[in-house]
Design an enzyme around this catalytic site. Structure first.
Site, PDB file in Angstrom:
ATOM      1  N   TRP A 132       0.869  -1.191   0.000  1.00  0.00           N
ATOM      2  CA  TRP A 132       0.000   0.000   0.000  1.00  0.00           C
ATOM      3  C   TRP A 132       0.909   1.246   0.000  1.00  0.00           C
ATOM      4  CZ3 TRP A 132      -2.187   2.669   4.804  1.00  0.00           C
ATOM      5  CH2 TRP A 132      -3.243   3.514   4.468  1.00  0.00           C
ATOM      6  N   ASP A 212      -0.659  -5.934   9.212  1.00  0.00           N
ATOM      7  CA  ASP A 212      -1.665  -4.964   8.790  1.00  0.00           C
ATOM      8  C   ASP A 212      -2.903  -5.785   8.418  1.00  0.00           C
ATOM      9  OD1 ASP A 212      -3.300  -3.096   7.662  1.00  0.00           O
ATOM     10  OD2 ASP A 212      -1.756  -2.157   6.436  1.00  0.00           O
ATOM     11  N   LYS A 247     -13.571  -1.076   6.272  1.00  0.00           N
ATOM     12  CA  LYS A 247     -14.192  -1.849   5.195  1.00  0.00           C
ATOM     13  C   LYS A 247     -15.235  -2.816   5.751  1.00  0.00           C
ATOM     14  CE  LYS A 247     -10.531  -0.029   3.498  1.00  0.00           C
ATOM     15  NZ  LYS A 247     -10.039   0.804   2.515  1.00  0.00           N
TER      16      LYS A 247
END
Ligand code: LMR
Length: 398
Positions: A132, A212, A247
């Site tokens: 990311w 993560d 999310k």
């Protein structure tokens, strides 16, 4: 005197900047596959029903807007430990695991970065290549030395041998960031055997794993996606985990996340958490409350929790269907094999293998917005427009 006369202009964020460009595009056939946001069949990102119901309960019951303290809401912390580590986690039961509420997963990553810089000086942080893009800038801003281990090869295939070979050379004590599931940006996840090999190297080289965990529930299931995190937590004395509720709870703008520390002893946890609170005090003081209160309300209530789990499952299944559907839509153009990986990848994203040049053409000629790395947010696709996208991809690749 002009104080700001020499302030340099920097390029827009590679992901969030796309949103502005997309919104400004007048083409009615435009397609937003940029920022990682789930969209339903109507192209909307509705508030999950479980969240709406929890919010209503909070409106009726909340008594104060006073500060919630450096670690956030204890009920949220307790529920997040159960969600991430599992009900029966020995680390949780032995008080070797603690949760600090943060503004989103990004806040958790920054807190982890500043903690490492302050308390583990001299350690480098190892990121997958690619990762990311905000990992790169965020840890640089925390003044950590950032290094990379390979993850995909130039043919856009997951390259586990290359990854393991580099992990074996990482200096003892360094920190290695691992994507728990639904790797962002590639969508390629490790198999359970791969994870066991990574664990062995992490153990032998005495590395500190930093997970993560931003997409729990979007890969294979809420429990299944936590498999690697739980494997490491059971096998190692010390692990850091950042978790995001953006999310899976659809709480994007409420900025809700957590930094979880697993320590060798209950006493060590108190030390580490004292540092988290102290670092956070200099970043955001105390975390925003609303999103975490929603999550705690849902997870502590069996009915709401069940509704939420059903909603997460529906999203996961829809994404899996879109992956399969896109590969099928590419078949008439002779591209099914070339893009077969899209159906194998997991989570919101696909590293499509499209080049930056092809991505820019898609944007200019078809108003299709992907991140320049070739990452497509599959969760933003419209099942009715898979052929439109397949046609556009065929045009730029042939
Ligand atoms: C993404 O990668 O698109 C998401 O994680 C959203 C973000 O903040 O970049």
């Amino acid at each position: 005197m002009k104080h700001f006369g020499k302030v340099a202009r920097v390029p827009g964020d590679p992901i969030l900047g796309l949103l502005d460009a997309y919104r400004a595009d007048p083409n009615p056939a435009k397609l937003d596959l940029g920022v990682g946001v789930y969209k339903d069949a109507l192209g909307l990102t509705p508030i999950p029903r479980a969240v709406k119901q929890a919010e209503q309960r909070l409106v009726d019951s909340e008594q104060t807007k006073s500060y919630i303290g450096g670690h956030g809401d204890p009920l949220f912390g307790e529920q997040m430990l159960r969600l991430v580590l599992g009900e029966g986690s020995p680390a949780r039961v032995q008080h070797r695991a603690g949760c600090t509420q943060t503004p989103g997963g990004t806040g958790a990553l920054r807190l982890a970065g500043d903690f490492i810089a302050r308390c583990l000086p001299g350690r480098s942080l190892w990121l997958s290549d690619p990762t990311w893009p905000i990992h790169e800038t965020l840890f640089a801003a925390a003044r950590l030395r950032v290094e990379h281990y390979p993850y995909v090869n130039p043919d856009n295939q997951l390259d586990v041998p290359a990854m393991l070979a580099t992990l074996e050379r990482i200096p003892s004590g360094d920190v290695v960031l691992l994507h728990a599931c639904c790797h962002n940006p590639t969508g390629y996840d490790l198999s359970q055997d791969d994870w066991r090999e990574v664990l062995e190297i992490v153990r032998q080289r005495e590395l500190l794993p930093l997970f993560d965990f931003a997409y729990q529930g979007f890969g294979d299931g809420l429990e299944e996606d936590a498999w690697a995190v739980r494997l490491f937590v059971e096998a190692l004395p010390e692990v850091l985990i950042t978790s995001s509720c953006s999310k899976n709870f659809g709480l994007y703008r409420e900025r809700t996340g957590a930094l979880i520390a697993v320590t060798a002893t209950a006493d060590s946890l108190v030390d580490v958490r004292s540092q988290f609170a102290s670092v956070a005090r200099n970043l955001w003081s105390t975390p925003p409350s609303h999103g975490a209160a929603v999550v705690a309300t849902i997870l502590a209530n069996p009915e709401l929790s069940q509704l939420w789990q059903q909603e997460v499952a529906a999203k996961r299944e829809r994404i899996a269907g879109l992956r399969q559907g896109l590969v099928e839509a590419l078949a008439p153009y002779g591209l099914a094999e070339r893009f077969a990986h899209i159906a194998r990848q997991r989570g919101m994203f696909s590293y499509t293998g499209l080049t930056a040049e092809q991505v820019l053409r898609l944007r200019a000629e078809d108003a299709v917005y992907l991140v320049e790395s070739g990452r497509a947010n599959i969760a933003g696709l419209d099942a009715e427009r898979l052929d439109q996208l397949a046609q556009a991809i065929a045009r730029v690749t042939q």
